[in-house]
Design an enzyme around this catalytic site. Structure first.
Site, PDB file in Angstrom:
ATOM      1  N   ASP A   1       1.023  -1.259   0.164  1.00  0.00           N
ATOM      2  CA  ASP A   1      -0.056   0.093  -0.054  1.00  0.00           C
ATOM      3  C   ASP A   1       0.768   1.282   0.042  1.00  0.00           C
ATOM      4  O   ASP A   1       1.867   1.290   0.683  1.00  0.00           O
ATOM      5  CB  ASP A   1      -0.850   0.018   1.318  1.00  0.00           C
ATOM      6  CG  ASP A   1      -1.783   1.152   1.104  1.00  0.00           C
ATOM      7  OD1 ASP A   1      -2.466   1.375   0.135  1.00  0.00           O
ATOM      8  OD2 ASP A   1      -2.256   1.678   2.361  1.00  0.00           O
TER       9      ASP A   1
ATOM     10  N   GLU B   1      -3.255  -1.790  -5.206  1.00  0.00           N
ATOM     11  CA  GLU B   1      -4.652  -1.382  -5.696  1.00  0.00           C
ATOM     12  C   GLU B   1      -4.280  -0.614  -7.055  1.00  0.00           C
ATOM     13  O   GLU B   1      -3.230  -0.284  -7.147  1.00  0.00           O
ATOM     14  CB  GLU B   1      -4.912  -0.246  -4.652  1.00  0.00           C
ATOM     15  CG  GLU B   1      -5.711  -0.435  -3.408  1.00  0.00           C
ATOM     16  CD  GLU B   1      -6.330   0.419  -2.782  1.00  0.00           C
ATOM     17  OE1 GLU B   1      -7.529   0.552  -1.991  1.00  0.00           O
ATOM     18  OE2 GLU B   1      -5.183   1.334  -2.299  1.00  0.00           O
TER      19      GLU B   1
ATOM     20  N   ASP C   1      -1.883   2.090   7.738  1.00  0.00           N
ATOM     21  CA  ASP C   1      -1.209   1.695   6.263  1.00  0.00           C
ATOM     22  C   ASP C   1      -1.024  -0.010   6.376  1.00  0.00           C
ATOM     23  O   ASP C   1      -1.314  -0.645   5.447  1.00  0.00           O
ATOM     24  CB  ASP C   1      -0.033   2.261   6.076  1.00  0.00           C
ATOM     25  CG  ASP C   1      -0.086   4.026   5.840  1.00  0.00           C
ATOM     26  OD1 ASP C   1      -1.075   4.329   5.591  1.00  0.00           O
ATOM     27  OD2 ASP C   1       0.825   4.511   6.481  1.00  0.00           O
TER      28      ASP C   1
END
Ligand SMILES: [Zn+2]
Length: 382
Positions: free
Chosen positions: A194, A278, A360
């Protein structure tokens, strides 16, 4: 499975810095000038034909004029015929792309432009007119360059493009095919990555990778030099020097960042079989106005690109997950969504199960989980 098992063929470009003496670089510079003048003349001819009879002159018919050109301008005799042909092919590609975009009605359509010195910075060699001997690239009628070989060239060389950067440094790009893909051992292990808010990334095992400090120092230097450039008068010698310094600072940042991203991508591709991230395009809609932030976002895009090609090369999987669920808000322990989470909350406690989360780290764990599910679904559906 052996770690260097060959599983197939692919294309790859190998880029190296070129070293040599001034007279060699001057000759290469001269080739660039001749190629650029040919490009501009051929473009003028195309425009003239089009404005008269609405006709396109093909690159093939322009190529047939090359021997005549060499008679009229003997300096072209030194430049390889394939190099000159490639100039005309390049123009033809730009010309065709223009008409294709115009037909499709794509918003901004740029007509191929006449190229100034700074806008024409490469020429391409095909099968003949060059030789590779150890660390040396010899180009007929130019001379010998030393290659800074950081890694060996693999596969069959199809073309070599010689680039002059705005900093005055020269590079050779070897475009190869039939490069073997290598598979690494130990598939199966999945990791989620991430983008961190302060760090470069956080992974689902809790590792935090910071933006390197030297990158920040180089950014500061770039800003100082950009301000100095703004103060210079147009057309002055001082301005040209200031522009070169800005270009050098940019190049330094590019190299440092590329080095950092390559090493990081290698680490994940070497150690994990499935890498989940992502989808950037959807995240890209988040607006921000901070220089450091947008640089790091640009770095993230480059990083994913690197992971993607290294993963393909190593027989690993990169899984891009769509942002269909708020990865930060879901508790990775029990799956309950925390509706009250704000951007400022670095840590939070799940009201359902009581687990304390680092924001996170939790998001990275969710990315890994969703990515793994997607991976299994892909396998199940064949
Ligand atoms: Zn929970």
């Amino acid at each position: 499975m052996r770690s260097d098992e060959v599983v197939g063929d692919m294309k790859k470009t190998f880029k190296y810095r070129l070293l040599g003496n001034n007279s060699t670089f001057n000759k290469a510079d001269n080739w660039l000038r001749l190629c650029r003048e040919l490009y501009n003349a051929a473009l003028a001819e195309k425009i003239y034909a089009y404005s008269g009879q609405k006709a396109n002159i093909s690159s093939y018919s322009q190529m047939k004029e090359l021997p005549e050109l060499k008679v009229a301008f003997p300096e072209y005799d030194n430049v390889g015929s394939q190099v000159l042909q490639e100039v005309l092919e390049r123009l033809d590609r730009a010309y065709k792309a223009f008409f294709r975009r115009a037909r499709n009605g794509n918003g901004k359509v740029g007509f191929p432009r006449f190229k100034g010195r700074d806008r024409y910075d490469s020429f391409t060699l095909k099968q003949v007119g060059w030789k590779l001997g150890g660390k040396y690239l010899i180009i007929r009628n130019i001379g010998r360059f030393k290659l800074r070989l950081s890694r060996p060239i693999e596969g069959n060389i199809k073309t070599i493009t010689i680039h002059r950067h705005s900093t005055g440094k020269w590079y050779a790009c070897f475009n190869c095919d039939n490069v073997s893909e290598k598979r690494l051992a130990g598939l199966g292990k999945a990791i989620g990555l991430d983008v961190g808010i302060k760090s470069f990334l956080v992974d689902s095992e809790g590792n935090r990778v910071e933006n390197p400090q030297y990158l920040r120092q180089s950014l500061r230097l770039l800003r100082v030099r950009q301000r100095a450039l703004c103060r210079r008068n147009k057309g002055s010698v001082g301005r040209a020097e200031a522009r070169l310094l800005v270009a050098k600072a940019y190049e330094k940042i590019r190299n440092q960042r590329s080095d950092f991203l390559h090493k990081l991508a290698n680490h994940y591709v070497k150690n994990y079989g499935v890498i989940c991230v992502e989808d950037l395009n959807i995240r890209g809609m988040v607006k921000n106005h901070h220089l450091a932030r947008s640089i790091s976002d640009a770095g993230w895009g480059l990083f994913i690109g690197l992971v993607e090609y290294k993963a393909a090369e190593a027989g690993r999987k990169l899984i891009r997950i769509p942002r269909f669920e708020p990865t930060s808000r879901v508790c990775s322990a029990c799956g309950v969504i925390n509706q009250d989470l704000t951007l400022n909350d670095r840590q939070w406690v799940c009201k359902a199960c009581g687990v304390l989360h680092d924001r996170d780290f939790n998001a990275a764990k969710n990315i890994a989980r969703v990515g793994q599910t997607l991976q299994e679904l892909t396998y199940a559906s064949g």
